[in-house]
Write a protein that holds these residues in place. Structure first.
Motif, PDB file in Angstrom:
ATOM      1  N   ARG A  88      -7.240  -2.164  -1.655  1.00 47.29           N
ATOM      2  CA  ARG A  88      -7.509  -3.419  -0.910  1.00 47.29           C
ATOM      3  C   ARG A  88      -6.232  -3.388   0.041  1.00 47.29           C
ATOM      4  O   ARG A  88      -5.299  -2.554   0.064  1.00 47.29           O
ATOM      5  N   PRO A  89      -6.322  -4.179   1.109  1.00 44.64           N
ATOM      6  CA  PRO A  89      -5.225  -4.027   2.430  1.00 44.64           C
ATOM      7  C   PRO A  89      -3.906  -4.301   1.866  1.00 44.64           C
ATOM      8  O   PRO A  89      -3.332  -4.879   0.889  1.00 44.64           O
ATOM      9  N   ASP A  90      -2.897  -3.600   2.624  1.00 40.31           N
ATOM     10  CA  ASP A  90      -1.706  -3.708   2.183  1.00 40.31           C
ATOM     11  C   ASP A  90      -0.919  -5.307   1.951  1.00 40.31           C
ATOM     12  O   ASP A  90      -0.156  -5.440   1.128  1.00 40.31           O
ATOM     13  N   TRP A  91      -1.638  -5.989   2.886  1.00 38.69           N
ATOM     14  CA  TRP A  91      -0.879  -7.448   3.029  1.00 38.69           C
ATOM     15  C   TRP A  91      -1.395  -8.232   1.691  1.00 38.69           C
ATOM     16  O   TRP A  91      -0.574  -8.844   0.972  1.00 38.69           O
ATOM     17  N   MET A  92      -2.654  -7.833   1.021  1.00 37.25           N
ATOM     18  CA  MET A  92      -3.123  -8.386  -0.284  1.00 37.25           C
ATOM     19  C   MET A  92      -2.127  -7.772  -1.305  1.00 37.25           C
ATOM     20  O   MET A  92      -2.015  -8.336  -2.338  1.00 37.25           O
TER      21      MET A  92
END
Length: 270
Positions: A88-92
């Motif tokens: 999943r995305p790094d921000w998540m």
């Protein structure tokens, strides 16, 4: 561990402390109390490095959690690592790592407020809306009648002090680590987390809504999008809990660059 074994508050081995926690929470979390906590804790005058805050959660075990008895920092790392493993995305991934970080409130909390290590009913646990009727989807709904606001006609109807369809963002939730971290990050000038991350942080403990299906009279069209976000995040918040432990220093090398990208390099003001 099967998913159905999580959040079983009727199991015989759930400690009496969990039930007592929710009794106190339901009794004391009123409109007046939440207002006082906002005034007391949303001062944003206590600078602390992100990793120092993470380390402090080595000293806190969430008394409301029937699933895990490890220091809270382990739950955060477990969540982040599961999100990372799924690509999943790094921000998540970062959101998973910090989503409970508002629990550092215990450092300057008090027993009286329910914000200390010993008294956590103002810090952890499933939250609900204050200022309107308490739904039976709350954990231990038999405690709802203990709340003084439920004997006040201003606060005991399905919509209470709110306008129908006003939306989640206009509701006052029970005070706890979700709202605390959300407010802290909202004031943090270097915060570059996307809206989805802020929704995950603010509403992940709002189980009567995102799992119980309550408060339909108050929801807006945008909240359907919020619900998709929270249900996605909930898979990692709830179903990653295990007895596997991590060393905070060992995972820091991976997450620190991500944290600096979205939260900057300076301290966060609590």
């Amino acid at each position: 561990m099967m998913e159905k074994t999580f959040r079983n508050y009727d199991q015989s081995d759930v400690t009496a402390a969990v039930r007592e926690h929710y009794r106190k929470m339901r009794k004391n979390q009123t409109v007046e109390y939440v207002g006082r906590m906002h005034e007391k804790y949303l001062t944003f005058d206590k600078p602390m490095d992100l990793w120092d805050a993470m380390a402090h959660l080595n000293d806190l075990i969430d008394v409301s959690d029937p699933d895990l008895n490890l220091p809270n920092v382990q739950h955060l790392i477990q969540s982040a690592e599961a999100i990372r493993a799924d690509g999943r995305p790094d921000w998540m991934q970062l959101t998973g790592l910090i989503h409970d970080l508002g629990k550092v409130m215990f450092l300057w909390g008090s027993d009286e407020d329910g914000t200390s290590q010993d008294e956590q009913w103002g810090t952890v646990g499933d939250v609900f809306v204050v200022g309107c009727a308490l739904p039976d989807t709350c954990v231990y709904p038999e405690f709802n009648s203990l709340n003084p606001d439920m004997r006040d006609d201003r606060y005991n109807s399905p919509t209470g002090i709110y306008e129908k369809g006003c939306g989640l963002d206009k509701l006052e939730l029970a005070w706890g680590h979700d709202e605390y971290l959300y407010q802290v990050l909202s004031k943090h000038e270097e915060n570059a987390l996307p809206e989805e991350a802020m929704v995950m942080i603010r509403y992940h403990s709002f189980y009567p809504w995102h799992t119980g299906g309550s408060y339909t009279e108050l929801l807006s069209d945008k909240d359907r999008y919020y619900l998709e976000i929270i249900r996605d995040f909930n898979k990692y918040d709830l179903y990653t809990k295990s007895q596997k432990t991590y060393d905070l220093e060992q995972i820091k090398d991976y997450y620190q660059p991500i944290a600096e990208e979205y939260l900057g390099q300076g301290p966060i003001y609590w």
